[in-house]
Scaffold this active site. Structure first.
Site, PDB file in Angstrom:
ATOM      1  N   ALA A  79       0.770  -1.072   0.152  1.00 62.67           N
ATOM      2  CA  ALA A  79      -0.066  -0.007  -0.111  1.00 62.67           C
ATOM      3  C   ALA A  79       0.767   1.336   0.062  1.00 62.67           C
ATOM      4  O   ALA A  79       2.182   1.204   0.463  1.00 62.67           O
ATOM      5  CB  ALA A  79      -0.926   0.104   1.361  1.00 62.67           C
ATOM      6  N   SER A 121      -5.403   0.773   8.868  1.00 67.55           N
ATOM      7  CA  SER A 121      -4.790   1.735   9.629  1.00 67.55           C
ATOM      8  C   SER A 121      -5.955   2.445  10.563  1.00 67.55           C
ATOM      9  O   SER A 121      -6.986   2.539  10.516  1.00 67.55           O
ATOM     10  CB  SER A 121      -4.454   2.692   8.565  1.00 67.55           C
ATOM     11  N   TYR A 145      -6.090   8.943   2.097  1.00 67.41           N
ATOM     12  CA  TYR A 145      -5.447   7.842   2.661  1.00 67.41           C
ATOM     13  C   TYR A 145      -6.450   6.913   3.422  1.00 67.41           C
ATOM     14  O   TYR A 145      -6.649   5.593   3.317  1.00 67.41           O
ATOM     15  CB  TYR A 145      -3.931   7.997   3.508  1.00 67.41           C
TER      16      TYR A 145
HETATM   17  C1  UD1 Z   1       0.711   6.874  10.369  1.00 66.66           C
HETATM   18  C2  UD1 Z   1       1.591   6.180   9.211  1.00 66.66           C
HETATM   19  C3  UD1 Z   1       0.030   5.480   8.503  1.00 66.66           C
HETATM   20  C4  UD1 Z   1      -0.558   4.857   9.391  1.00 66.66           C
HETATM   21  C5  UD1 Z   1      -1.106   5.357  10.544  1.00 66.66           C
HETATM   22  C6  UD1 Z   1      -1.940   4.686  11.577  1.00 66.66           C
HETATM   23  C7  UD1 Z   1       3.412   6.433   7.880  1.00 66.66           C
HETATM   24  C8  UD1 Z   1       4.122   7.577   6.958  1.00 66.66           C
HETATM   25  N1  UD1 Z   1       2.254   7.014   8.294  1.00 66.66           N
HETATM   26  O1  UD1 Z   1       0.294   8.209   9.964  1.00 66.66           O
HETATM   27  O2  UD1 Z   1       0.672   4.664   7.500  1.00 66.66           O
HETATM   28  O3  UD1 Z   1      -1.671   3.959   8.843  1.00 66.66           O
HETATM   29  O4  UD1 Z   1       0.172   6.216  11.343  1.00 66.66           O
HETATM   30  O5  UD1 Z   1      -2.367   5.667  12.426  1.00 66.66           O
HETATM   31  O6  UD1 Z   1       3.999   5.586   8.392  1.00 66.66           O
HETATM   32  N2  UD1 Z   1       5.086  15.021  11.850  1.00 66.66           N
HETATM   33  C9  UD1 Z   1       6.019  16.022  12.264  1.00 66.66           C
HETATM   34  N3  UD1 Z   1       7.111  16.198  11.356  1.00 66.66           N
HETATM   35  C10 UD1 Z   1       7.561  15.222  10.513  1.00 66.66           C
HETATM   36  C11 UD1 Z   1       6.819  14.485  10.151  1.00 66.66           C
HETATM   37  C12 UD1 Z   1       5.543  14.167  10.824  1.00 66.66           C
HETATM   38  O7  UD1 Z   1       5.671  16.705  13.165  1.00 66.66           O
HETATM   39  O8  UD1 Z   1       8.464  15.563   9.918  1.00 66.66           O
HETATM   40  C13 UD1 Z   1       3.892  14.798  12.587  1.00 66.66           C
HETATM   41  C14 UD1 Z   1       2.601  14.690  11.733  1.00 66.66           C
HETATM   42  O9  UD1 Z   1       2.214  16.167  11.250  1.00 66.66           O
HETATM   43  C15 UD1 Z   1       1.806  14.033  12.610  1.00 66.66           C
HETATM   44  C16 UD1 Z   1       2.767  12.834  13.348  1.00 66.66           C
HETATM   45  O10 UD1 Z   1       3.973  13.393  13.296  1.00 66.66           O
HETATM   46  O11 UD1 Z   1       1.080  14.684  13.526  1.00 66.66           O
HETATM   47  C17 UD1 Z   1       2.727  11.445  12.734  1.00 66.66           C
HETATM   48  O12 UD1 Z   1       3.004  11.650  11.420  1.00 66.66           O
HETATM   49  P1  UD1 Z   1       3.411  10.403  10.577  1.00 66.66           P
HETATM   50  O13 UD1 Z   1       4.338   9.673  11.040  1.00 66.66           O
HETATM   51  O14 UD1 Z   1       3.355  10.734   8.822  1.00 66.66           O
HETATM   52  O15 UD1 Z   1       2.047   9.643  10.842  1.00 66.66           O
HETATM   53  P2  UD1 Z   1       0.594   9.525  10.587  1.00 66.66           P
HETATM   54  O16 UD1 Z   1      -0.080  10.688   9.707  1.00 66.66           O
HETATM   55  O17 UD1 Z   1      -0.003   9.395  12.104  1.00 66.66           O
END
Ligand code: UD1
Length: 316
Positions: A79, A121, A145
């Site tokens: 995915a 998810s 997503y």
């Molecule tokens: C993640 C997973 C998704 C999964 C879901 C389950 C990834 C990329 N995403 O989504 O596959 O289905 O959990 O709930 O593995 N953030 C920052 N700085 C950054 C990157 C992210 O602050 O540089 C923040 C984002 O805005 C968010 C949080 O970290 O609030 C988590 O982001 P991310 O790791 O992308 O995960 P999810 O969107 O929660």
């Protein structure tokens, strides 16, 4: 367990699952298009005579011709997993996550697979009215997503009802660990660790007070395996969540101390479109049906993940 198929076998979670299934004595066929998956992740699997790799896209119309066997279980992990990418390119995510799932389910139907375990998810819940969120909570997609995962779940249920395939839906919360890539579309922990190791600013999106239940990849793999084995899991939807809720800002600080980095500073970027505020899962159903409880604490998991990043390059 005898013969299984893993889609997304070269990816972050898929490759760990392949290693685990092989260690349990299964014969494993893996499919990957290597869009984000890596051959390196399969180094030990490829040396195992019980592993067969099919390099192809799950959306290809040739899937049925190429995969001619019957499998006891299909683990469907292939995915696009990024909320951010889905907001930028919803059609790409629909093709991979919805059309791709339909193609895999057709394969399951025509090749008489017994059970299909779908890696879904926690994003499907959106921003629930109460926490921790349980499996009965209404679905409310905040991003393409999330919509694609809801669609994939619904197709799985429909195939269970129409064709007698045993569906199991696992709603993973935020998974982290070795082999997670670190592009702008990857999980926040691998991005932060990579930034800290390179003495770059840690990019916290929004105020950083959004919370997550991080779960270490080995725990997710064990839960996924249990879901393929447990009779009680048939037809069920189950949260697979970590047990410690933590804010993104706290995670940034935890990464800095795990890396021993004192010169990186935390900078704030705009909040992400489609982002969830709090994603905290109830684990009571996983405990009851799978006898599953996460074993790796965030501290230990972080330490192991940092060690991996220090040894391996985590390319996009
Ligand atoms: C993640 C997973 C998704 C999964 C879901 C389950 C990834 C990329 N995403 O989504 O596959 O289905 O959990 O709930 O593995 N953030 C920052 N700085 C950054 C990157 C992210 O602050 O540089 C923040 C984002 O805005 C968010 C949080 O970290 O609030 C988590 O982001 P991310 O790791 O992308 O995960 P999810 O969107 O929660």
């Amino acid at each position: 367990m005898t013969s299984v198929l893993v889609t997304g076998c070269a990816g972050f979670i898929g490759s760990h699952l392949v290693d685990f299934l092989l260690s349990k004595g299964a014969t494993v066929t893996g499919i990957d298009n290597f869009r984000t998956g890596k051959r390196n992740n399969l180094a030990s699997a490829l040396a195992n005579p019980r592993f067969v790799l099919l390099e192809m896209d799950i959306c290809d119309s040739s899937l049925l011709q190429r995969v001619a066997e019957t499998y006891d279980t299909i683990f469907h992990l292939a995915a696009v997993s990024s909320v951010k990418l889905s907001v930028e390119n919803p059609a790409l995510v629909h093709r991979n996550n919805v059309d791709g799932t339909l193609n895999v389910l057709e394969l399951a139907r025509i090749r008489d697979a017994k059970r299909v375990v779908l890696s879904s998810s926690a994003a499907v819940y959106g921003n629930p009215s109460s926490l921790p969120v349980n499996e009965e909570s209404p679905l409310n997609p905040q991003s393409p997503y999330a919509a694609s995962k809801i669609s994939a779940e619904e197709y799985l249920v429909a195939y269970g009802n129409s064709y007698g395939i045993e569906p199991v839906i696992l709603r993973y919360f935020n998974v982290y660990g070795p082999r997670q890539t670190c592009s702008e579309y990857s999980g926040v922990l691998s991005i932060f660790i990579n930034q800290a190791l390179n003495s770059e600013p840690i990019t916290v999106e929004g105020d950083g007070k959004q919370t997550r239940n991080f779960i270490y990849v080995d725990d997710v793999v064990r839960a996924t395996y249990l879901a393929s084995e447990a009779n009680r899991a048939r037809g069920e939807t189950i949260n697979i969540s970590g047990s410690e809720a933590i804010s993104v800002l706290q995670v940034a600080q935890a990464v800095l101390s795990a890396v021993g980095q004192t010169s990186s500073r935390i900078v704030h970027l705009p909040e992400r479109k489609g982002d969830l505020r709090d994603s905290i899962g109830s684990m009571s159903k996983a405990r009851r049906l799978l006898r599953f409880k996460p074993q790796v604490s965030l501290n230990d998991g972080l330490r192991r993940t940092v060690e991996w990043h220090q040894l391996e390059s985590c390319s996009p």
